[in-house]
Design a protein around this motif. Sequence first.
Motif, PDB file in Angstrom:
ATOM      1  N   GLY A 195      -7.493  -5.127  -2.608  1.00 24.17           N
ATOM      2  CA  GLY A 195      -6.608  -3.976  -2.812  1.00 24.17           C
ATOM      3  C   GLY A 195      -5.142  -4.351  -2.738  1.00 24.17           C
ATOM      4  O   GLY A 195      -4.309  -3.575  -2.312  1.00 24.17           O
ATOM      5  N   ILE A 196      -4.836  -5.571  -3.134  1.00 25.28           N
ATOM      6  CA  ILE A 196      -3.438  -5.977  -3.086  1.00 25.28           C
ATOM      7  C   ILE A 196      -2.992  -6.455  -4.464  1.00 25.28           C
ATOM      8  O   ILE A 196      -3.808  -6.851  -5.286  1.00 25.28           O
ATOM      9  CB  ILE A 196      -3.223  -7.145  -2.103  1.00 25.28           C
ATOM     10  CG1 ILE A 196      -4.223  -8.265  -2.402  1.00 25.28           C
ATOM     11  CG2 ILE A 196      -3.320  -6.672  -0.675  1.00 25.28           C
ATOM     12  CD1 ILE A 196      -3.882  -9.568  -1.780  1.00 25.28           C
ATOM     13  N   THR A 197      -1.702  -6.428  -4.680  1.00 27.60           N
ATOM     14  CA  THR A 197      -1.155  -7.001  -5.899  1.00 27.60           C
ATOM     15  C   THR A 197      -0.714  -8.408  -5.551  1.00 27.60           C
ATOM     16  O   THR A 197      -0.025  -8.621  -4.575  1.00 27.60           O
ATOM     17  CB  THR A 197       0.063  -6.194  -6.358  1.00 27.60           C
ATOM     18  OG1 THR A 197      -0.320  -4.842  -6.451  1.00 27.60           O
ATOM     19  CG2 THR A 197       0.574  -6.672  -7.697  1.00 27.60           C
TER      20      THR A 197
ATOM     21  N   GLY B 120       2.025   2.514  -2.592  1.00 30.64           N
ATOM     22  CA  GLY B 120       1.694   3.201  -3.842  1.00 30.64           C
ATOM     23  C   GLY B 120       2.442   2.727  -5.078  1.00 30.64           C
ATOM     24  O   GLY B 120       2.498   3.441  -6.075  1.00 30.64           O
ATOM     25  N   LYS B 121       2.935   1.487  -5.052  1.00 29.73           N
ATOM     26  CA  LYS B 121       3.652   0.948  -6.213  1.00 29.73           C
ATOM     27  C   LYS B 121       2.786   0.958  -7.465  1.00 29.73           C
ATOM     28  O   LYS B 121       3.179   1.468  -8.499  1.00 29.73           O
ATOM     29  CB  LYS B 121       4.029  -0.526  -6.008  1.00 29.73           C
ATOM     30  CG  LYS B 121       5.065  -0.824  -5.024  1.00 29.73           C
ATOM     31  CD  LYS B 121       5.318  -2.319  -4.944  1.00 29.73           C
ATOM     32  CE  LYS B 121       4.100  -3.111  -4.537  1.00 29.73           C
ATOM     33  NZ  LYS B 121       3.663  -2.877  -3.165  1.00 29.73           N
ATOM     34  N   SER B 122       1.600   0.351  -7.329  1.00 26.67           N
ATOM     35  CA  SER B 122       0.767   0.183  -8.523  1.00 26.67           C
ATOM     36  C   SER B 122       0.289   1.533  -9.047  1.00 26.67           C
ATOM     37  O   SER B 122       0.205   1.732 -10.260  1.00 26.67           O
ATOM     38  CB  SER B 122      -0.420  -0.716  -8.211  1.00 26.67           C
ATOM     39  OG  SER B 122       0.045  -1.907  -7.642  1.00 26.67           O
ATOM     40  N   THR B 123      -0.011   2.450  -8.138  1.00 28.79           N
ATOM     41  CA  THR B 123      -0.448   3.779  -8.585  1.00 28.79           C
ATOM     42  C   THR B 123       0.694   4.470  -9.304  1.00 28.79           C
ATOM     43  O   THR B 123       0.502   5.081 -10.363  1.00 28.79           O
ATOM     44  CB  THR B 123      -0.905   4.618  -7.371  1.00 28.79           C
ATOM     45  OG1 THR B 123      -1.729   3.812  -6.545  1.00 28.79           O
ATOM     46  CG2 THR B 123      -1.657   5.840  -7.793  1.00 28.79           C
TER      47      THR B 123
ATOM     48  N   SER C 264       4.284  12.356  -5.670  1.00 29.18           N
ATOM     49  CA  SER C 264       2.930  11.993  -5.292  1.00 29.18           C
ATOM     50  C   SER C 264       2.315  11.334  -6.519  1.00 29.18           C
ATOM     51  O   SER C 264       2.064  11.990  -7.533  1.00 29.18           O
ATOM     52  CB  SER C 264       2.114  13.220  -4.911  1.00 29.18           C
ATOM     53  OG  SER C 264       0.755  12.867  -4.909  1.00 29.18           O
TER      54      SER C 264
ATOM     55  N   GLN D 115      -4.912   1.852 -11.003  1.00 34.79           N
ATOM     56  CA  GLN D 115      -4.116   0.645 -10.877  1.00 34.79           C
ATOM     57  C   GLN D 115      -4.321  -0.326 -12.026  1.00 34.79           C
ATOM     58  O   GLN D 115      -4.794  -1.431 -11.885  1.00 34.79           O
ATOM     59  CB  GLN D 115      -4.382  -0.029  -9.551  1.00 34.79           C
ATOM     60  CG  GLN D 115      -3.982   0.862  -8.426  1.00 34.79           C
ATOM     61  CD  GLN D 115      -4.015   0.159  -7.111  1.00 34.79           C
ATOM     62  OE1 GLN D 115      -4.256  -1.033  -7.056  1.00 34.79           O
ATOM     63  NE2 GLN D 115      -3.762   0.882  -6.057  1.00 34.79           N
TER      64      GLN D 115
ATOM     65  N   PRO E 117       4.299  -7.531  -6.074  1.00 30.58           N
ATOM     66  CA  PRO E 117       3.340  -7.550  -4.973  1.00 30.58           C
ATOM     67  C   PRO E 117       4.026  -7.133  -3.684  1.00 30.58           C
ATOM     68  O   PRO E 117       5.233  -7.296  -3.530  1.00 30.58           O
ATOM     69  CB  PRO E 117       2.905  -9.009  -4.879  1.00 30.58           C
ATOM     70  CG  PRO E 117       3.754  -9.770  -5.799  1.00 30.58           C
ATOM     71  CD  PRO E 117       4.721  -8.876  -6.455  1.00 30.58           C
TER      72      PRO E 117
ATOM     73  N   ASP F  16       0.782  -1.254   0.000  1.00 25.55           N
ATOM     74  CA  ASP F  16       0.000   0.000   0.000  1.00 25.55           C
ATOM     75  C   ASP F  16       0.806   1.293   0.000  1.00 25.55           C
ATOM     76  O   ASP F  16       0.251   2.353   0.238  1.00 25.55           O
ATOM     77  CB  ASP F  16      -0.955   0.050   1.216  1.00 25.55           C
ATOM     78  CG  ASP F  16      -2.287  -0.571   0.873  1.00 25.55           C
ATOM     79  OD1 ASP F  16      -2.448  -0.968  -0.300  1.00 25.55           O
ATOM     80  OD2 ASP F  16      -3.147  -0.669   1.750  1.00 25.55           O
TER      81      ASP F  16
ATOM     82  N   ASN G  31       6.979   8.573  -1.623  1.00 31.73           N
ATOM     83  CA  ASN G  31       5.708   8.799  -2.322  1.00 31.73           C
ATOM     84  C   ASN G  31       4.658   9.324  -1.342  1.00 31.73           C
ATOM     85  O   ASN G  31       4.860   9.320  -0.136  1.00 31.73           O
ATOM     86  CB  ASN G  31       5.258   7.473  -2.949  1.00 31.73           C
ATOM     87  CG  ASN G  31       4.065   7.637  -3.854  1.00 31.73           C
ATOM     88  OD1 ASN G  31       3.919   8.649  -4.538  1.00 31.73           O
ATOM     89  ND2 ASN G  31       3.184   6.651  -3.856  1.00 31.73           N
ATOM     90  N   LYS G  32       3.567   9.769  -1.876  1.00 32.44           N
ATOM     91  CA  LYS G  32       2.427  10.304  -1.110  1.00 32.44           C
ATOM     92  C   LYS G  32       2.816  11.567  -0.347  1.00 32.44           C
ATOM     93  O   LYS G  32       2.386  11.756   0.792  1.00 32.44           O
ATOM     94  CB  LYS G  32       1.881   9.253  -0.131  1.00 32.44           C
ATOM     95  CG  LYS G  32       1.481   7.922  -0.763  1.00 32.44           C
ATOM     96  CD  LYS G  32       0.582   7.141   0.160  1.00 32.44           C
ATOM     97  CE  LYS G  32       0.292   5.760  -0.358  1.00 32.44           C
ATOM     98  NZ  LYS G  32      -0.610   4.977   0.437  1.00 32.44           N
TER      99      LYS G  32
ATOM    100  N   ASP H 259       1.790  14.357  -0.885  1.00 29.02           N
ATOM    101  CA  ASP H 259       0.630  15.263  -0.810  1.00 29.02           C
ATOM    102  C   ASP H 259      -0.165  15.076   0.476  1.00 29.02           C
ATOM    103  O   ASP H 259      -1.004  15.890   0.834  1.00 29.02           O
ATOM    104  CB  ASP H 259      -0.280  14.999  -2.012  1.00 29.02           C
ATOM    105  CG  ASP H 259      -0.783  13.574  -2.030  1.00 29.02           C
ATOM    106  OD1 ASP H 259      -1.983  13.356  -1.962  1.00 29.02           O
ATOM    107  OD2 ASP H 259       0.045  12.634  -2.075  1.00 29.02           O
TER     108      ASP H 259
ATOM    109  N   ASP I  85      -3.124  -3.903 -11.947  1.00 23.78           N
ATOM    110  CA  ASP I  85      -3.777  -4.899 -11.100  1.00 23.78           C
ATOM    111  C   ASP I  85      -5.115  -5.381 -11.645  1.00 23.78           C
ATOM    112  O   ASP I  85      -5.687  -6.294 -11.098  1.00 23.78           O
ATOM    113  CB  ASP I  85      -4.094  -4.299  -9.713  1.00 23.78           C
ATOM    114  CG  ASP I  85      -2.853  -4.132  -8.880  1.00 23.78           C
ATOM    115  OD1 ASP I  85      -1.796  -4.589  -9.319  1.00 23.78           O
ATOM    116  OD2 ASP I  85      -2.961  -3.530  -7.808  1.00 23.78           O
TER     117      ASP I  85
ATOM    118  N   LYS J 143      -0.471  10.331  -6.743  1.00 23.84           N
ATOM    119  CA  LYS J 143      -1.869  10.735  -6.840  1.00 23.84           C
ATOM    120  C   LYS J 143      -1.988  12.057  -7.607  1.00 23.84           C
ATOM    121  O   LYS J 143      -2.779  12.166  -8.547  1.00 23.84           O
ATOM    122  CB  LYS J 143      -2.442  10.884  -5.436  1.00 23.84           C
ATOM    123  CG  LYS J 143      -3.926  11.013  -5.402  1.00 23.84           C
ATOM    124  CD  LYS J 143      -4.411  10.905  -3.976  1.00 23.84           C
ATOM    125  CE  LYS J 143      -5.902  11.048  -3.894  1.00 23.84           C
ATOM    126  NZ  LYS J 143      -6.348  10.952  -2.506  1.00 23.84           N
TER     127      LYS J 143
END
Length: 798
Positions: free
Chosen positions: A249-251, A188-191, A363, A211, A280, A186, A332-333, A335, A214, A365
């Motif tokens: 919500g997981i890879t 933020g890899k996939s994002t 970020s 994502q 993952p 969580d 990351n993140k 923001d 995924d 996002k």
Amino acid sequence: MVAGISCRNSLNGRKGKRMKEEGHMAISYWSFDISWNKKKGEMTKMPIMCRAHDGSNGGKLDGVHFRDPERYKTANSRNTEKTKLQQPPSPATPFAAVSYDSDHHPTQNPTFFIDTHTHSPMSYFNRASKAIQVANRLNLGLPSIERRFCSNSRNNNRRDDNNSVIDLSQYPTDKIRNFSIIAHVDHGKSTLADRLLELTGTIKRGHGQPQYLDKLQKEGQNNRTIFRWRKTSLFCALRASTMVERERGITVKAQTATMFYNYELKKGDPSYLLNLVDTPGHVDFSYEVSRSLAACQGALLVVDAAQGVQAQTVANFYLAFESNLAIIPVINKIDQPTADPDRVKAQLKSMFDLDTSDVLLTSAKTGQGLEHVLPAVIERIPPPPGKCDSNLRMFLLDSYYDEYKGVICHVAVVDGSLRKGDKITSAATSQSYEVLDVGIMHPELRPTGFLLTGQVGYMVSGMRSTKEARVGDTLFHSRTTVEPLPGFKPAKHMVFSGLYPADGSDFEGLNHAIERLTCNDASVSVARESSTALGLGFRCGFLGLLHMDVFHQRLEQEYGTHIISTVPTVPYIFEYSDGSKVEVQNPAAFTANPKIRVVASWEPTVLATIIIPSEYVGAVINLCSERRGEQIEYSFIDTQRAFMKYRLPLREIVVDFYNELKSITSGYASFDYEDSEYVASDVVKLDILLNGQPVDAMATIVHKLKAQRVGRELVEKLKKYIDRQMFEITIQAAIDSKVIARETISAMRKNVLAKCYGGDVTRKKKLLEKQKEGKKRMKRVGSVDIPQEAFHAILKVS
Ligand SMILES: Nc1nc2c(ncn2[C@@H]2O[C@H](COP(=O)(O)OP(=O)(O)OP(=O)(O)O)[C@@H](O)[C@H]2O)c(=O)[nH]1
């Protein structure tokens, strides 16, 4: 094997390429030069030149001699030149192509294409029909032809810019970067992966599906599942981790995408080829991470700006570090209101000795700071080191089964190059295959005809099952000898459990579902077993508890099977008095033998990393010692966070450890583990008996010190779930026939006196005696129904 028939040039040209790229699986195109003899009214000249456009089999076929594919290349180029110089090619030529499946049977809807752009469609249609008649006469097995004119097919096949033909030869190794994104779950890899795909134009901005790597849309129809690609789906999504990934919500599966990126070169000229491997984050899938890293030279280490370094950040960092990868730290993140990049920078410095000036702030996002990511990838990650002029050596990174194409292998070419039509051999199985299709994931499968040194892509080679595609295997050209590449960490089954159909008669349904599912998830081991309580079923080995849960969920969601799973167990080793040793994966199969006693036993352990806010240290130490853990390291990564390392028996963490850890730390703990050695341990088999009969599916192996408590918990749980019957039921937990816990479910009493109005005592007594007798008999012969919930409930008993 003939998959298509065509007049010269047509399949080499634009339309031919288009055909090949249309996604027809296992197509071999053969081209014939035909001439139509008007007098005889038939095809008189059979192939002057046969071209295996994919370089596939030459040789004799039903009386037709095909050129050797090796010689074909020169013959073809000479001929093409001649054509160009002396005989301008006819402006249009008809061709037909038929797609074949991996068994070389024609697929259901072959299509007959006719080029019509200048000449009368019908004349060419007739000409091509004749070619097919001849092919039929020669028993080439062409199926019935669906007619479609080229103008039509052209419309259908119109491609956007994004679909133009990709020429990988523009990308020598110094223009390639293979990198992975590693992080704690969580962070933020996939994002981030999505944003990079957008940034390079690989997927459209605002495709409306977060994502991308995924996701996939699944449509279930009875037991059959159709995976329909969304407009923006990625090839690996097909491997269908899917609904589970979305819901949780997981890879689960590592995914790959190839991107083209202009860097300091003129616009429109893609100068770098970047292979991005998403990984993952969950501990169970660290095996996926290790194999993703094997294809990379660098990694983006993503850390959440608020949460900072977590357990899997540590584990993944060391995996990458040990693989000698260049590591680019990304916070990351940023923001988020609680983001504290300076604190995270300090953690990265103190824990991994990473230079704080190298850290990128992003970020995923809002897009802030993302423009620095790909330039850093190009500047800081070295190109793949392979040798272009050596014999082919490629890693098999992963595989999955596609309904239409068969087994699709995900490969990284380390040395040499791979071309469609090549014959390759597996170092692990010594089996040889012909490469039927090869290409990249951009992000859908895009055939390219070849893969060069350092490139990562896919390959279809007619393997029948993913079991033939051994992850970590080295593939090489059949007539060469090469040193196999060092394999990487294989999947290790940490947890075993029995799977049985809830409806005992539906074994075949479960068998089918498991077969289909393991086609896509080769990391599950499956062996048949039978239980007296549950009938025929399977013993499956999983990478961890989450992996097991995901597998169960997919069986139910994708195949509609209802299953009963037995208590998960880990593999123990027992030594007998005669010196022999056995590994026990199924407690039921471990029977006491008075002649040979067990003299020693060992259980697997793990090295667990736990990172927690300092106020929870006491609670976590209690939990770990209760779970028979041994503290190895305890330190602080900054003023607020503690870092602990424990050796814990695997058995203690497979059952509900993570949930308990999360609950005692208000969700702040992060946890990761790697497997460690077997240690001597005093373990015993605990049997559950119903009315004196052992229920094999409920047997478990526990530490002697915990046996009493576990036995008590089990019988209490079972009492809650087993319904009262007309007879009394005793539930017992026993070790070596010594009962250590017992519960009784009293019988339901039928009012046998209901019809006796008034008086006669002797009659009443007689009826009650009779009832008692009957109950005794029922108890002896009656079988107890154990509801599914009882099996689920005992899963939670530690
Ligand atoms: N505020 C904020 N949220 C983000 C950012 N990047 C990702 N997220 C959110 O964080 C959550 C987790 O993101 P993912 O991309 O799924 O994380 P992951 O690391 O791929 O997780 P796994 O696949 O389970 O390992 C999602 O809800 C994202 O929307 C960011 O830069 N800022």
